[in-house]
Write a protein that holds these residues in place. Structure first.
Motif, mmCIF file in Angstrom:
data_model
loop_
_atom_site.group_PDB
_atom_site.id
_atom_site.type_symbol
_atom_site.label_atom_id
_atom_site.label_comp_id
_atom_site.label_asym_id
_atom_site.label_seq_id
_atom_site.Cartn_x
_atom_site.Cartn_y
_atom_site.Cartn_z
ATOM 1 N N PHE A 140 0.814 -1.213 0.000
ATOM 2 C CA PHE A 140 0.000 0.000 0.000
ATOM 3 C C PHE A 140 0.849 1.266 0.000
ATOM 4 N N PHE A 141 1.880 1.299 0.827
ATOM 5 C CA PHE A 141 2.698 2.499 0.966
ATOM 6 C C PHE A 141 3.607 2.732 -0.237
ATOM 7 N N ASP A 142 3.707 1.739 -1.110
ATOM 8 C CA ASP A 142 4.515 1.890 -2.321
ATOM 9 C C ASP A 142 3.655 2.094 -3.566
ATOM 10 N N MET A 143 2.334 2.135 -3.378
ATOM 11 C CA MET A 143 1.417 2.270 -4.514
ATOM 12 C C MET A 143 1.267 3.720 -4.973
ATOM 13 N N GLY A 144 1.567 4.666 -4.097
ATOM 14 C CA GLY A 144 1.412 6.074 -4.437
ATOM 15 C C GLY A 144 1.188 6.895 -3.188
ATOM 16 N N SER A 145 0.791 8.129 -3.375
ATOM 17 C CA SER A 145 0.546 9.013 -2.227
ATOM 18 C C SER A 145 -0.888 9.505 -2.162
ATOM 19 N N SER A 146 -1.711 9.085 -3.134
ATOM 20 C CA SER A 146 -3.129 9.445 -3.103
ATOM 21 C C SER A 146 -3.958 8.270 -3.599
ATOM 22 N N MET A 147 -5.205 8.235 -3.178
ATOM 23 C CA MET A 147 -6.098 7.143 -3.555
ATOM 24 C C MET A 147 -7.493 7.712 -3.761
ATOM 25 N N SER A 148 -8.202 7.198 -4.775
ATOM 26 C CA SER A 148 -9.558 7.685 -5.042
ATOM 27 C C SER A 148 -10.534 6.519 -5.116
ATOM 28 N N PHE A 149 -11.775 6.809 -4.740
ATOM 29 C CA PHE A 149 -12.851 5.823 -4.737
ATOM 30 C C PHE A 149 -14.060 6.426 -5.442
ATOM 31 N N GLU A 150 -14.643 5.687 -6.374
ATOM 32 C CA GLU A 150 -15.844 6.149 -7.058
ATOM 33 C C GLU A 150 -17.032 5.349 -6.542
ATOM 34 N N GLY A 151 -17.999 6.062 -5.953
ATOM 35 C CA GLY A 151 -19.167 5.404 -5.381
ATOM 36 C C GLY A 151 -20.438 6.158 -5.696
ATOM 37 N N GLU A 152 -21.513 5.753 -5.040
ATOM 38 C CA GLU A 152 -22.792 6.411 -5.259
ATOM 39 C C GLU A 152 -22.848 7.757 -4.533
ATOM 40 N N PRO A 153 -23.187 8.834 -5.242
ATOM 41 C CA PRO A 153 -23.259 10.158 -4.620
ATOM 42 C C PRO A 153 -24.190 10.167 -3.403
ATOM 43 N N GLU A 154 -23.767 10.896 -2.373
ATOM 44 C CA GLU A 154 -24.554 11.147 -1.181
ATOM 45 C C GLU A 154 -24.912 9.878 -0.397
ATOM 46 N N THR A 155 -24.092 8.838 -0.533
ATOM 47 C CA THR A 155 -24.284 7.652 0.292
ATOM 48 C C THR A 155 -23.223 7.620 1.376
ATOM 49 N N GLU A 156 -23.546 6.955 2.478
ATOM 50 C CA GLU A 156 -22.666 6.921 3.636
ATOM 51 C C GLU A 156 -21.449 6.042 3.369
ATOM 52 N N VAL A 157 -20.307 6.459 3.897
ATOM 53 C CA VAL A 157 -19.078 5.700 3.670
ATOM 54 C C VAL A 157 -18.174 5.754 4.892
ATOM 55 N N THR A 158 -17.523 4.621 5.162
ATOM 56 C CA THR A 158 -16.493 4.535 6.193
ATOM 57 C C THR A 158 -15.225 4.011 5.532
ATOM 58 N N ILE A 159 -14.113 4.711 5.718
ATOM 59 C CA ILE A 159 -12.828 4.293 5.149
ATOM 60 C C ILE A 159 -11.863 4.059 6.302
ATOM 61 N N THR A 160 -11.359 2.826 6.404
ATOM 62 C CA THR A 160 -10.376 2.492 7.434
ATOM 63 C C THR A 160 -9.022 2.309 6.769
ATOM 64 N N MET A 161 -8.052 3.113 7.160
ATOM 65 C CA MET A 161 -6.729 3.076 6.554
ATOM 66 C C MET A 161 -5.838 2.057 7.256
ATOM 67 N N PRO A 162 -4.770 1.601 6.588
ATOM 68 C CA PRO A 162 -3.865 0.627 7.218
ATOM 69 C C PRO A 162 -3.160 1.243 8.425
ATOM 70 N N GLU A 163 -2.715 0.385 9.314
ATOM 71 C CA GLU A 163 -1.936 0.859 10.446
ATOM 72 C C GLU A 163 -0.662 1.511 9.931
ATOM 73 N N GLY A 164 -0.352 2.684 10.457
ATOM 74 C CA GLY A 164 0.850 3.392 10.033
ATOM 75 C C GLY A 164 0.609 4.416 8.946
ATOM 76 N N ALA A 165 -0.639 4.479 8.409
ATOM 77 C CA ALA A 165 -0.954 5.467 7.366
ATOM 78 C C ALA A 165 -1.512 6.730 8.010
ATOM 79 N N GLU A 166 -1.010 7.873 7.585
ATOM 80 C CA GLU A 166 -1.492 9.155 8.096
ATOM 81 C C GLU A 166 -2.244 9.895 7.003
ATOM 82 N N LEU A 167 -3.434 10.375 7.323
ATOM 83 C CA LEU A 167 -4.248 11.138 6.386
ATOM 84 C C LEU A 167 -3.689 12.549 6.266
ATOM 85 N N VAL A 168 -3.352 12.948 5.042
ATOM 86 C CA VAL A 168 -2.798 14.283 4.801
ATOM 87 C C VAL A 168 -3.906 15.253 4.397
ATOM 88 N N SER A 169 -4.763 14.826 3.459
ATOM 89 C CA SER A 169 -5.873 15.678 3.019
ATOM 90 C C SER A 169 -6.938 14.801 2.390
#
Length: 228
Positions: A140-169
């Motif tokens: 995961f940490f070698d795949m890049g520095s940003s990630m995008s997800f395409e889903g249904e507009p205005e639906t609820e979402v929970t994103i759990t990041m790997p241990e050791g990953a820090e959210l920048v923006s």
């Protein structure tokens, strides 16, 4: 933005005549690991929307006898799995640094509620779940520095990041909470109208230092072996 992934079967067909309301809910649960991820979807229908779902299955997939039988349920399950896999093969909904080349769908599964069975006039709640598993070509940490997800507009979402990953923006998500559970950042909110969430991330310093120590130990061990 492409159409709904799973809702193609029912919602897209009758939501044009059924007002959007609390009678339909759609949630996304995304869990990221270092070697891949899972994206689970849960859809719930209540009241008249549940009735419309049953009637659609009976008329389009079943035999039109105003009753959903086990064989019709199995047919719906098979249809949805194939439909979801086909859509993802045409255009993957997960990307690193705007590319999905190193991301692959490894499994697609579904749980269609047994509550669908019976009379099509029933208004009993229906809750279906769908599961998609993805694999990464690299850590995961070698795949890049940003990630995008395409889903249904205005639906609820929970994103759990790997241990050791820090959210920048982040972008494209109406944030409800950002929390830390078991050393993992968890983001909860809703897809915005565009239906695309982008997060920028980095590895934390402690992880980087630990990796550096391991590499140093490996090099030291190699040198000692060479000397012997």
């Amino acid at each position: 933005m492409r159409p709904a992934l799973i809702l193609t079967l029912a919602v897209v067909c009758f939501m044009s005549v059924t007002p959007a309301s609390s009678a339909l809910t759609w949630t996304n649960n995304i869990v990221l690991e270092e070697d891949g991820m899972s994206w689970d979807y849960t859809e719930s229908y209540k009241g008249q929307v549940a009735t419309a779902y049953r009637k659609f299955i009976d008329s389009e997939v079943g035999n039109g006898d105003d009753h959903i039988s086990a064989w019709e349920l199995m047919k719906v399950d098979h249809f949805i799995r194939n439909r979801l896999r086909t859509i993802l093969e045409e255009e993957l909904d997960v990307k690193f640094d705007s590319s999905s080349k190193k991301v692959h769908v490894t499994d697609v599964d579904a749980e269609i509620a047994l509550d669908v069975l019976g009379s099509t006039s029933k208004t009993d709640e229906i809750t279906n779940r769908y599961f998609v598993t993805y694999g990464f070509d690299r850590n995961f940490f070698d795949m890049g520095s940003s990630m995008s997800f395409e889903g249904e507009p205005e639906t609820e979402v929970t994103i759990t990041m790997p241990e050791g990953a820090e959210l920048v923006s982040y972008d494209g998500i109406k944030i409800r909470t950002i929390d830390t559970k078991e050393n993992r950042t968890q983001i909860k909110g809703f897809f915005e109208e565009e239906g695309k969430i982008t997060i920028d991330f980095t590895g934390d310093e402690s992880r980087t230092e630990t990796e550096g120590d391991i590499e140093s130990e490996d090099e030291t061990g190699t040198e000692s072996e060479d000397e012997n």
